[in-house]
Write an enzyme that holds these catalytic residues in place. Sequence first.
Site, short mmCIF file in Angstrom:
data_model
loop_
_atom_site.label_atom_id
_atom_site.label_comp_id
_atom_site.label_asym_id
_atom_site.label_seq_id
_atom_site.Cartn_x
_atom_site.Cartn_y
_atom_site.Cartn_z
N LYS A 198 0.84 -1.20 0.00
CA LYS A 198 0.00 0.00 0.00
C LYS A 198 0.87 1.25 0.00
O LYS A 198 0.60 2.22 -0.72
CB LYS A 198 -0.94 -0.02 1.22
CG LYS A 198 -2.02 -1.08 1.11
CD LYS A 198 -2.88 -1.24 2.35
CE LYS A 198 -3.85 -2.42 2.13
NZ LYS A 198 -4.80 -2.63 3.23
N ASP B 267 -11.59 2.45 4.06
CA ASP B 267 -11.87 1.01 4.01
C ASP B 267 -13.36 0.72 3.85
O ASP B 267 -13.74 -0.40 3.51
CB ASP B 267 -11.44 0.38 5.35
CG ASP B 267 -10.15 -0.41 5.27
OD1 ASP B 267 -9.87 -0.94 4.18
OD2 ASP B 267 -9.47 -0.49 6.29
N GLN C 97 -5.12 -1.65 9.64
CA GLN C 97 -4.98 -2.97 9.00
C GLN C 97 -5.50 -4.07 9.93
O GLN C 97 -5.15 -4.12 11.11
CB GLN C 97 -3.50 -3.20 8.64
CG GLN C 97 -3.24 -4.43 7.80
CD GLN C 97 -3.73 -4.31 6.36
OE1 GLN C 97 -3.90 -3.20 5.83
NE2 GLN C 97 -3.96 -5.42 5.70
N1 LUD Z 1 -7.47 -4.74 6.61
C1 LUD Z 1 -7.36 -5.35 4.31
N2 LUD Z 1 -6.74 -6.89 5.97
C2 LUD Z 1 -6.52 -7.95 5.01
N3 LUD Z 1 -2.01 -9.50 -2.92
C3 LUD Z 1 -6.06 -6.14 2.41
C4 LUD Z 1 -4.94 -7.54 0.74
C5 LUD Z 1 -3.50 -6.74 -1.05
N4 LUD Z 1 -8.29 -2.67 7.21
C6 LUD Z 1 -8.00 -3.55 6.27
O1 LUD Z 1 -5.55 -5.05 2.13
O2 LUD Z 1 -8.24 -3.84 2.77
C7 LUD Z 1 -7.97 -4.11 3.95
N5 LUD Z 1 -8.23 -3.25 4.96
N6 LUD Z 1 -6.99 -6.29 3.38
N7 LUD Z 1 -5.81 -7.33 1.82
C8 LUD Z 1 -6.55 -8.38 2.51
C9 LUD Z 1 -7.21 -7.70 3.67
C10 LUD Z 1 -7.17 -5.65 5.65
C11 LUD Z 1 -4.60 -8.82 0.35
C12 LUD Z 1 -3.73 -9.06 -0.70
C13 LUD Z 1 -3.19 -8.01 -1.41
C14 LUD Z 1 -4.36 -6.51 0.00
C15 LUD Z 1 -2.24 -8.24 -2.53
O3 LUD Z 1 -1.66 -7.32 -3.06
C16 LUD Z 1 -1.09 -9.88 -3.93
C17 LUD Z 1 -1.83 -10.48 -5.10
O4 LUD Z 1 -2.91 -11.07 -4.87
O5 LUD Z 1 -1.31 -10.40 -6.22
C18 LUD Z 1 -0.14 -10.94 -3.36
C19 LUD Z 1 0.63 -10.40 -2.20
C20 LUD Z 1 1.40 -11.47 -1.47
O6 LUD Z 1 0.91 -11.95 -0.43
O7 LUD Z 1 2.50 -11.81 -1.90
#
Ligand code: LUD
Length: 280
Positions: free
Chosen positions: A53, A120, A97
């Site tokens: 992020k 969020d 988060q």
């Molecule tokens: N909490 C989120 N917790 C978890 N994957 C994310 C997520 C990017 N307050 C709050 O950001 O929106 C949120 N707000 N969340 N998540 C899950 C959840 C939170 C999960 C994966 C990814 C955000 C991401 O970039 C990559 C992909 O799918 O290509 C892989 C990244 C890796 O693990 O290597």
Amino acid sequence: MTAKIIDGKAIAQEIRADLAKQVAKLTAQGRTPGLHVVLVGDNPASKVYVRSKQRACEEVGIASTVHRLAEETTQAELLDLIERLNADDRVHGILVQLPLPGHLNEEEVINAISPAKDVDGFHPINVGKLQTGTGGFVPCTPAGILELVKRTEVPIAGQNVVVIGRSNIVGKPVATLFLQENATVTICHSRTKDVAAEARRADILIAAVGRPKLVKKDWVKPGAVVIDVGINRVDGTIVGDVDFDEVKEVAGAITPVPGGVGPMTIAMLLKATVEAAAKA
Ligand code: LUD
């Protein structure tokens, strides 16, 4: 038939390029968007997501600050930080988060964030606005899924959308978003009688349960669009909720993991932050 692979990474990149232009305009007016992320403790996955992020903010010119708090942080300390961020007009977006360490009360923390800074979309005010279709911030993963489907030019109105999973973060809000787009929406969960049978009726199937490779080839109607929200770590690699290798043989289009929904989640967070700054 073999499915079209929906490239979330590339689509997220396009969105970031558009956002960078908007951020440049806001910055020229002395209104650089500011995102504050709160990370409590040492959850390894959370650290990875927060770093992504931060990097994405840098790329588009959003000013981002990460507040790294110790695992032992108290509820009162966390609420105090949120109060300060609520009151600071350089802060347009606040994101805590999740998950938080077990001793902290997530609900109380979310309720403390100003709804106008809740990028969020987790505050009950924003949840209610989504439900009634009256604006507000939409949770980033559901927003990213809808954007992916729209940019892939998949028709939505009148289509059968089946969501597997009913979490407050993905399942419920994504069902609401697709209902708003005039889809016929079914939500499946652990007590659903025959999930495979429900899934087979889907024109758009969204898997968000956190069970590695749950969705098999015979769960998918030929030509359906399959969106995999799962991020499961199995033996050091990331596996989705969909058995990609077999489902891609029947689906019309499918998102990969990684490189599907994940990057879109982050792009939507940036978009919400830019919107918050533009409204401020
Ligand atoms: N909490 C989120 N917790 C978890 N994957 C994310 C997520 C990017 N307050 C709050 O950001 O929106 C949120 N707000 N969340 N998540 C899950 C959840 C939170 C999960 C994966 C990814 C955000 C991401 O970039 C990559 C992909 O799918 O290509 C892989 C990244 C890796 O693990 O290597």
